[in-house]
Design a protein around this motif. Sequence first.
Motif, PDB file in Angstrom:
ATOM      1  N   GLN A  64      57.269 -14.769  -1.031  1.00 47.74           N
ATOM      2  CA  GLN A  64      56.132 -14.718  -0.125  1.00 47.74           C
ATOM      3  C   GLN A  64      55.516 -16.117  -0.085  1.00 47.74           C
ATOM      4  O   GLN A  64      55.596 -16.875  -1.066  1.00 47.74           O
ATOM      5  CB  GLN A  64      55.088 -13.712  -0.615  1.00 47.74           C
ATOM      6  CG  GLN A  64      55.572 -12.285  -0.654  1.00 47.74           C
ATOM      7  CD  GLN A  64      55.823 -11.747   0.739  1.00 47.74           C
ATOM      8  OE1 GLN A  64      55.021 -11.924   1.643  1.00 47.74           O
ATOM      9  NE2 GLN A  64      56.963 -11.088   0.910  1.00 47.74           N
ATOM     10  N   ILE A  65      54.888 -16.453   1.002  1.00 43.92           N
ATOM     11  CA  ILE A  65      54.298 -17.783   1.161  1.00 43.92           C
ATOM     12  C   ILE A  65      53.311 -18.099   0.032  1.00 43.92           C
ATOM     13  O   ILE A  65      53.248 -19.227  -0.455  1.00 43.92           O
ATOM     14  CB  ILE A  65      53.659 -17.914   2.567  1.00 43.92           C
ATOM     15  CG1 ILE A  65      53.362 -19.376   2.892  1.00 43.92           C
ATOM     16  CG2 ILE A  65      52.446 -17.044   2.715  1.00 43.92           C
ATOM     17  CD1 ILE A  65      52.974 -19.598   4.336  1.00 43.92           C
ATOM     18  N   GLU A  66      52.576 -17.091  -0.425  1.00 49.72           N
ATOM     19  CA  GLU A  66      51.581 -17.290  -1.489  1.00 49.72           C
ATOM     20  C   GLU A  66      52.225 -17.601  -2.837  1.00 49.72           C
ATOM     21  O   GLU A  66      51.552 -18.065  -3.759  1.00 49.72           O
ATOM     22  CB  GLU A  66      50.684 -16.056  -1.646  1.00 49.72           C
ATOM     23  CG  GLU A  66      49.902 -15.696  -0.410  1.00 49.72           C
ATOM     24  CD  GLU A  66      50.676 -14.781   0.552  1.00 49.72           C
ATOM     25  OE1 GLU A  66      51.843 -14.434   0.276  1.00 49.72           O
ATOM     26  OE2 GLU A  66      50.099 -14.420   1.581  1.00 49.72           O
ATOM     27  N   GLU A  67      53.518 -17.323  -2.966  1.00 53.79           N
ATOM     28  CA  GLU A  67      54.225 -17.620  -4.206  1.00 53.79           C
ATOM     29  C   GLU A  67      54.734 -19.059  -4.246  1.00 53.79           C
ATOM     30  O   GLU A  67      55.159 -19.536  -5.292  1.00 53.79           O
ATOM     31  CB  GLU A  67      55.394 -16.662  -4.387  1.00 53.79           C
ATOM     32  CG  GLU A  67      54.972 -15.209  -4.542  1.00 53.79           C
ATOM     33  CD  GLU A  67      56.155 -14.263  -4.573  1.00 53.79           C
ATOM     34  OE1 GLU A  67      56.449 -13.756  -5.683  1.00 53.79           O
ATOM     35  OE2 GLU A  67      56.785 -14.044  -3.507  1.00 53.79           O
ATOM     36  N   VAL A  68      54.695 -19.742  -3.112  1.00 53.97           N
ATOM     37  CA  VAL A  68      55.183 -21.118  -3.012  1.00 53.97           C
ATOM     38  C   VAL A  68      54.026 -22.108  -2.842  1.00 53.97           C
ATOM     39  O   VAL A  68      54.034 -23.181  -3.439  1.00 53.97           O
ATOM     40  CB  VAL A  68      56.169 -21.267  -1.830  1.00 53.97           C
ATOM     41  CG1 VAL A  68      56.672 -22.702  -1.704  1.00 53.97           C
ATOM     42  CG2 VAL A  68      57.337 -20.297  -1.961  1.00 53.97           C
ATOM     43  N   PHE A  69      53.036 -21.719  -2.052  1.00 57.49           N
ATOM     44  CA  PHE A  69      51.918 -22.610  -1.735  1.00 57.49           C
ATOM     45  C   PHE A  69      50.607 -22.066  -2.285  1.00 57.49           C
ATOM     46  O   PHE A  69      50.365 -20.867  -2.269  1.00 57.49           O
ATOM     47  CB  PHE A  69      51.797 -22.772  -0.207  1.00 57.49           C
ATOM     48  CG  PHE A  69      53.002 -23.435   0.393  1.00 57.49           C
ATOM     49  CD1 PHE A  69      53.094 -24.810   0.454  1.00 57.49           C
ATOM     50  CD2 PHE A  69      54.034 -22.669   0.913  1.00 57.49           C
ATOM     51  CE1 PHE A  69      54.213 -25.428   0.999  1.00 57.49           C
ATOM     52  CE2 PHE A  69      55.153 -23.274   1.459  1.00 57.49           C
ATOM     53  CZ  PHE A  69      55.240 -24.652   1.514  1.00 57.49           C
ATOM     54  N   PHE A  70      49.767 -22.994  -2.770  1.00 59.20           N
ATOM     55  CA  PHE A  70      48.497 -22.612  -3.358  1.00 59.20           C
ATOM     56  C   PHE A  70      47.391 -23.483  -2.773  1.00 59.20           C
ATOM     57  O   PHE A  70      47.578 -24.694  -2.638  1.00 59.20           O
ATOM     58  CB  PHE A  70      48.525 -22.834  -4.887  1.00 59.20           C
ATOM     59  CG  PHE A  70      49.754 -22.292  -5.536  1.00 59.20           C
ATOM     60  CD1 PHE A  70      49.832 -20.972  -5.912  1.00 59.20           C
ATOM     61  CD2 PHE A  70      50.854 -23.107  -5.745  1.00 59.20           C
ATOM     62  CE1 PHE A  70      50.981 -20.472  -6.510  1.00 59.20           C
ATOM     63  CE2 PHE A  70      52.012 -22.612  -6.337  1.00 59.20           C
ATOM     64  CZ  PHE A  70      52.070 -21.287  -6.725  1.00 59.20           C
ATOM     65  N   PRO A  71      46.213 -22.921  -2.483  1.00 60.21           N
ATOM     66  CA  PRO A  71      45.119 -23.759  -1.996  1.00 60.21           C
ATOM     67  C   PRO A  71      44.675 -24.732  -3.078  1.00 60.21           C
ATOM     68  O   PRO A  71      44.687 -24.407  -4.262  1.00 60.21           O
ATOM     69  CB  PRO A  71      44.008 -22.758  -1.662  1.00 60.21           C
ATOM     70  CG  PRO A  71      44.395 -21.493  -2.338  1.00 60.21           C
ATOM     71  CD  PRO A  71      45.866 -21.529  -2.600  1.00 60.21           C
ATOM     72  N   GLN A  72      44.317 -25.923  -2.656  1.00 55.94           N
ATOM     73  CA  GLN A  72      43.852 -26.932  -3.599  1.00 55.94           C
ATOM     74  C   GLN A  72      42.382 -26.702  -3.868  1.00 55.94           C
ATOM     75  O   GLN A  72      41.583 -26.626  -2.952  1.00 55.94           O
ATOM     76  CB  GLN A  72      44.074 -28.315  -3.025  1.00 55.94           C
ATOM     77  CG  GLN A  72      43.944 -29.387  -4.042  1.00 55.94           C
ATOM     78  CD  GLN A  72      44.666 -30.652  -3.603  1.00 55.94           C
ATOM     79  OE1 GLN A  72      45.395 -30.647  -2.633  1.00 55.94           O
ATOM     80  NE2 GLN A  72      44.495 -31.712  -4.348  1.00 55.94           N
ATOM     81  N   LYS A  73      42.032 -26.592  -5.121  1.00 59.20           N
ATOM     82  CA  LYS A  73      40.624 -26.376  -5.487  1.00 59.20           C
ATOM     83  C   LYS A  73      39.922 -27.708  -5.535  1.00 59.20           C
ATOM     84  O   LYS A  73      40.415 -28.676  -6.066  1.00 59.20           O
ATOM     85  CB  LYS A  73      40.550 -25.668  -6.835  1.00 59.20           C
ATOM     86  CG  LYS A  73      41.265 -24.340  -6.771  1.00 59.20           C
ATOM     87  CD  LYS A  73      40.779 -23.397  -7.819  1.00 59.20           C
ATOM     88  CE  LYS A  73      41.340 -22.052  -7.434  1.00 59.20           C
ATOM     89  NZ  LYS A  73      41.875 -21.250  -8.324  1.00 59.20           N
ATOM     90  N   GLU A  74      38.727 -27.740  -4.968  1.00 60.04           N
ATOM     91  CA  GLU A  74      37.950 -28.986  -4.941  1.00 60.04           C
ATOM     92  C   GLU A  74      36.889 -28.977  -6.001  1.00 60.04           C
ATOM     93  O   GLU A  74      36.439 -28.037  -6.496  1.00 60.04           O
ATOM     94  CB  GLU A  74      37.315 -29.149  -3.569  1.00 60.04           C
ATOM     95  CG  GLU A  74      38.387 -29.329  -2.512  1.00 60.04           C
ATOM     96  CD  GLU A  74      37.791 -29.564  -1.138  1.00 60.04           C
ATOM     97  OE1 GLU A  74      36.672 -30.086  -1.050  1.00 60.04           O
ATOM     98  OE2 GLU A  74      38.461 -29.227  -0.176  1.00 60.04           O
TER      99      GLU A  74
END
Length: 65
Positions: free
Chosen positions: A55-65
């Motif tokens: 799933q896309i969420e398993e490859v990409f993660f939002p960057q925390k600021e």
Amino acid sequence: MKNKIKDLRSDHKLSQAELGSKVGVSRQAINAVETEKHVPSLTLAFKIADVFGLQIEEVFFPQKE
């Protein structure tokens, strides 16, 4: 955007050029996404995830600021 493309490529024994060919972009485009210099389009992100059967969420993660 954080991602784990490099680890996934390594696990699947794919070069950047091979992954690029599978998703229809250049090796340079894969490198830019992998090194977080470029945020992929949603279409490209889905294609990359699909190559690895994830799933896309398993490859990409939002960057925390």
